[in-house]
Design a protein around this motif. Structure first.
Motif, PDB file in Angstrom:
ATOM      1  N   UNK A  59      44.161  50.542  31.759  1.00 49.05           N
ATOM      2  CA  UNK A  59      44.340  49.733  32.976  1.00 49.05           C
ATOM      3  C   UNK A  59      44.687  50.607  34.187  1.00 49.05           C
ATOM      4  N   UNK A  60      44.634  49.987  35.355  1.00 45.99           N
ATOM      5  CA  UNK A  60      45.044  50.675  36.581  1.00 45.99           C
ATOM      6  C   UNK A  60      46.487  51.157  36.483  1.00 45.99           C
ATOM      7  N   UNK A  61      47.356  50.289  35.923  1.00 42.19           N
ATOM      8  CA  UNK A  61      48.774  50.648  35.833  1.00 42.19           C
ATOM      9  C   UNK A  61      48.973  51.871  34.921  1.00 42.19           C
ATOM     10  N   UNK A  62      48.266  51.880  33.801  1.00 41.20           N
ATOM     11  CA  UNK A  62      48.361  53.033  32.897  1.00 41.20           C
ATOM     12  C   UNK A  62      47.836  54.296  33.568  1.00 41.20           C
ATOM     13  N   UNK A  63      46.745  54.131  34.301  1.00 44.07           N
ATOM     14  CA  UNK A  63      46.167  55.296  34.960  1.00 44.07           C
ATOM     15  C   UNK A  63      47.091  55.811  36.057  1.00 44.07           C
ATOM     16  N   UNK A 101      47.435  44.664  44.420  1.00 44.36           N
ATOM     17  CA  UNK A 101      48.162  45.324  43.332  1.00 44.36           C
ATOM     18  C   UNK A 101      48.439  44.402  42.144  1.00 44.36           C
ATOM     19  N   UNK A 102      48.714  43.125  42.438  1.00 43.20           N
ATOM     20  CA  UNK A 102      49.012  42.217  41.332  1.00 43.20           C
ATOM     21  C   UNK A 102      47.770  42.022  40.460  1.00 43.20           C
ATOM     22  N   UNK A 103      46.643  41.846  41.129  1.00 44.96           N
ATOM     23  CA  UNK A 103      45.391  41.648  40.393  1.00 44.96           C
ATOM     24  C   UNK A 103      44.986  42.911  39.640  1.00 44.96           C
ATOM     25  N   UNK A 104      45.288  44.068  40.246  1.00 47.94           N
ATOM     26  CA  UNK A 104      44.777  45.310  39.679  1.00 47.94           C
ATOM     27  C   UNK A 104      45.570  45.828  38.481  1.00 47.94           C
ATOM     28  N   UNK A 105      46.882  45.579  38.470  1.00 44.98           N
ATOM     29  CA  UNK A 105      47.748  46.243  37.492  1.00 44.98           C
ATOM     30  C   UNK A 105      47.201  46.216  36.073  1.00 44.98           C
ATOM     31  N   UNK A 106      46.833  45.042  35.600  1.00 48.41           N
ATOM     32  CA  UNK A 106      46.390  44.941  34.208  1.00 48.41           C
ATOM     33  C   UNK A 106      44.881  44.761  34.066  1.00 48.41           C
ATOM     34  N   UNK A 107      44.181  45.056  35.151  1.00 43.85           N
ATOM     35  CA  UNK A 107      42.717  45.077  35.072  1.00 43.85           C
ATOM     36  C   UNK A 107      42.307  46.487  34.660  1.00 43.85           C
ATOM     37  N   UNK A 108      41.162  46.639  34.013  1.00 45.13           N
ATOM     38  CA  UNK A 108      40.750  47.981  33.591  1.00 45.13           C
ATOM     39  C   UNK A 108      40.533  48.897  34.788  1.00 45.13           C
ATOM     40  N   UNK A 109      40.954  50.146  34.658  1.00 46.34           N
ATOM     41  CA  UNK A 109      40.727  51.103  35.739  1.00 46.34           C
ATOM     42  C   UNK A 109      39.234  51.435  35.756  1.00 46.34           C
ATOM     43  N   UNK A 110      38.680  51.484  36.957  1.00 48.22           N
ATOM     44  CA  UNK A 110      37.274  51.875  37.138  1.00 48.22           C
ATOM     45  C   UNK A 110      37.234  52.951  38.222  1.00 48.22           C
ATOM     46  N   UNK A 112      36.519  55.991  37.892  1.00 46.92           N
ATOM     47  CA  UNK A 112      37.051  57.257  37.377  1.00 46.92           C
ATOM     48  C   UNK A 112      35.901  58.061  36.783  1.00 46.92           C
ATOM     49  N   UNK A 113      35.952  59.369  36.969  1.00 45.84           N
ATOM     50  CA  UNK A 113      34.889  60.224  36.451  1.00 45.84           C
ATOM     51  C   UNK A 113      35.104  60.489  34.958  1.00 45.84           C
ATOM     52  N   UNK A 114      34.093  61.031  34.334  1.00 46.09           N
ATOM     53  CA  UNK A 114      34.179  61.410  32.909  1.00 46.09           C
ATOM     54  C   UNK A 114      35.291  62.445  32.712  1.00 46.09           C
ATOM     55  N   UNK A 115      35.397  63.380  33.652  1.00 48.69           N
ATOM     56  CA  UNK A 115      36.422  64.428  33.531  1.00 48.69           C
ATOM     57  C   UNK A 115      37.831  63.812  33.548  1.00 48.69           C
ATOM     58  N   UNK A 116      37.993  62.838  34.456  1.00 48.57           N
ATOM     59  CA  UNK A 116      39.309  62.191  34.577  1.00 48.57           C
ATOM     60  C   UNK A 116      39.635  61.397  33.317  1.00 48.57           C
ATOM     61  N   UNK A 117      38.632  60.673  32.809  1.00 52.72           N
ATOM     62  CA  UNK A 117      38.832  59.876  31.603  1.00 52.72           C
ATOM     63  C   UNK A 117      39.181  60.788  30.423  1.00 52.72           C
ATOM     64  N   UNK A 118      38.480  61.901  30.340  1.00 51.88           N
ATOM     65  CA  UNK A 118      38.714  62.874  29.264  1.00 51.88           C
ATOM     66  C   UNK A 118      40.127  63.451  29.382  1.00 51.88           C
ATOM     67  N   UNK A 119      40.513  63.791  30.607  1.00 49.70           N
ATOM     68  CA  UNK A 119      41.847  64.371  30.822  1.00 49.70           C
ATOM     69  C   UNK A 119      42.939  63.363  30.462  1.00 49.70           C
TER      70      UNK A 119
END
Lengths: 263, 192
Positions: A59-63, A101-110, A112-119
């Motif tokens: 999610x955005x919050x985790x990211x 921010x309220x809508x985004x917190x628990x929505x999936x983060x988008x 993001x590049x492959x490098x960022x996801x991998x990191x």
């Protein structure tokens, strides 16, 4: 009395949020099996070893938690080599979601590049799932590990693909369906990065005399066009083959995987 | 006397600047420099290196695997054609990098054998092998797509990259048996 109610609500909401944050890091064990890749020179099935997969997309919050600890992955600080200019463009600042921010917190983060996801995955001792792993887990519907014979299941996926995603706020994680393995949102929420997304070759870049091109385009598109199941997978392959690792896309997120350690 | 000496030194300095361009790795790397990657690699001699160890020179790079029977010898031949087309005075500025996309099989020993079989000048050519994750990362940086195929082969894109001394990819030659002219021009351009 009213005050008490407010306090109770706050506590309840807090507990709920905490539970969700920890749940988000939960993983499900996917017992392995065989998977027949949609486009392959080999007709033989690929063996997928048992592995663990995140129950939810990140999610955005985790990211946000991740970029707080890892400055080099913050919006505005990430190097051009690792992300294009769309990186986290739906956030207002490096550590700020902005008005949604309220809508985004628990929505999936988008975005993001492959490098960022991998990191991100590496930061938590995980990795991105391979195409074979992701596709294997994605075969499951609510009740069966392999729903490929279930035309209703594939119709649902196709229906989701048919909906335009722009101008549509992403729903929260856990809002689509939970599959046989206990994994949520494999279909219906976001497209997801895979470790070897770049194994889908397209004509411009592969050997012109390679039969792979034929397999990618003629084989699937023409011969199996009537097969809805392959059509859904074809869409995912086409999407993967159009990506570059630095791309940040508005409906492309990720989740992490891990090897199962046998004691 | 002093004045004449000074004039001579100045003249010498200016003249040398015109005949020889000095390349170096900048202290601050450009954001899109491949030398931002911190992965570690083994050379054909078994030495551990990072990509930025190759900075400060012009590098011509390609991804290969030594068990490859069709395309890789041809891509190596294409690199050798580029090498042969270089002006003699530029040869010492240009290095060649072959990066393996087959980390399981391509040990430093295999790479050394490949180099000897293809008569590569190891004072200017380096072959690298790394772990699977880092190979995937560099493939993505170089826009190379690859996929294991039957009979232990790997289907892959054939791209030759010209990398400037700061690590920025300035030219990509896509395909096999392409005339090296355009790539040579891209190298020449770095001297302007």
């Amino acid at each position: 009395m009213k005050n008490w109610l407010v306090i109770l609500t706050v506590i309840a909401a807090g507990t709920f949020a905490n539970a969700q944050v920890s749940d988000q890091a939960m993983m499900a064990t996917i017992r392995g099996g065989t998977y027949v890749p949609l486009y392959s020179l080999d007709t033989a099935a690929t063996i997928v070893k048992p592995f663990m997969l995140d129950v939810y997309p990140v999610t955005n919050l985790q990211f946000l938690e991740f970029v707080k600890k890892n400055e080099s992955w913050q919006k505005g600080k990430v190097k051009q080599l690792f992300a294009d200019s769309s990186y986290l463009r739906h956030w207002d600042g490096a550590l700020l979601f902005g008005k949604d921010s309220v809508k985004l917190a628990h929505a999936p983060v988008v975005n993001v590049s492959w490098y960022a996801a991998k990191a991100y995955c590496e930061c938590y001792g995980k990795r991105l799932p391979t195409v074979a792993e992701w596709e294997f887990a994605a075969l499951a519907n609510e009740t069966k590990p392999n729903a490929s014979a279930d035309s209703g299941f594939y119709q649902r996926i196709i229906d989701w693909y048919a909906k335009p995603s722009h101008n549509r706020a992403l729903k929260n994680i856990g809002s689509t369906f939970k599959n046989y393995y206990g994994v949520w949102d494999m279909h219906g929420l976001v497209w997801e990065w895979t470790q070897d997304f770049n194994s889908a070759l397209t004509s411009g870049e592969s050997r012109s005399d390679s039969s792979l091109d034929k397999d990618l385009f003629c084989g699937a598109g023409a011969v199996n066009a009537k097969n809805l199941k392959n059509y859904a997978a074809f869409m995912r392959y086409a999407m993967r083959s159009s990506l570059k690792a630095k791309y940040s896309v508005g409906n492309l997120g990720f989740r992490c995987a891990k090897d199962v350690h046998t004691p | 006397m002093n004045k004449i000496f000074f004039a001579c030194v100045t003249l010498l300095f200016v003249a040398s600047c015109h005949t020889k361009k000095e390349f170096k790795l900048p202290d601050v790397l450009p954001e899109n420099s491949i030398y931002n990657l911190t992965s570690e690699w083994k050379t054909q001699e078994g030495e551990t290196v990072q990509l930025k160890n190759f900075g400060g020179k012009i590098n011509v790079a390609a991804m290969i695997f030594t068990a490859c029977r069709s395309a890789c010898p041809r891509i190596t031949a294409d690199l050798q054609r580029i090498d042969a087309g270089l002006k003699n005075k530029h040869k010492s500025d240009v290095r060649f990098l072959l990066i393996s996309m087959d980390p399981e099989r391509d040990t430093p020993e295999k790479l050394k054998k490949f180099a000897l079989d293809h008569k590569l000048d190891l004072s200017r050519w380096t072959l690298l092998t790394g772990n699977a994750d880092d190979v995937m990362e560099i493939a993505n940086v170089l826009d190379v797509r690859f996929k294991a195929s039957k009979e232990n082969g790997i289907d892959h894109s054939n791209i030759i990259h010209v990398i400037d001394p700061s690590g920025v990819i300035v030219h990509q030659q896509v395909g096999l048996a392409i005339e090296p002219d355009e790539t040579l021009r891209a190298i020449e351009k770095l001297y302007e």
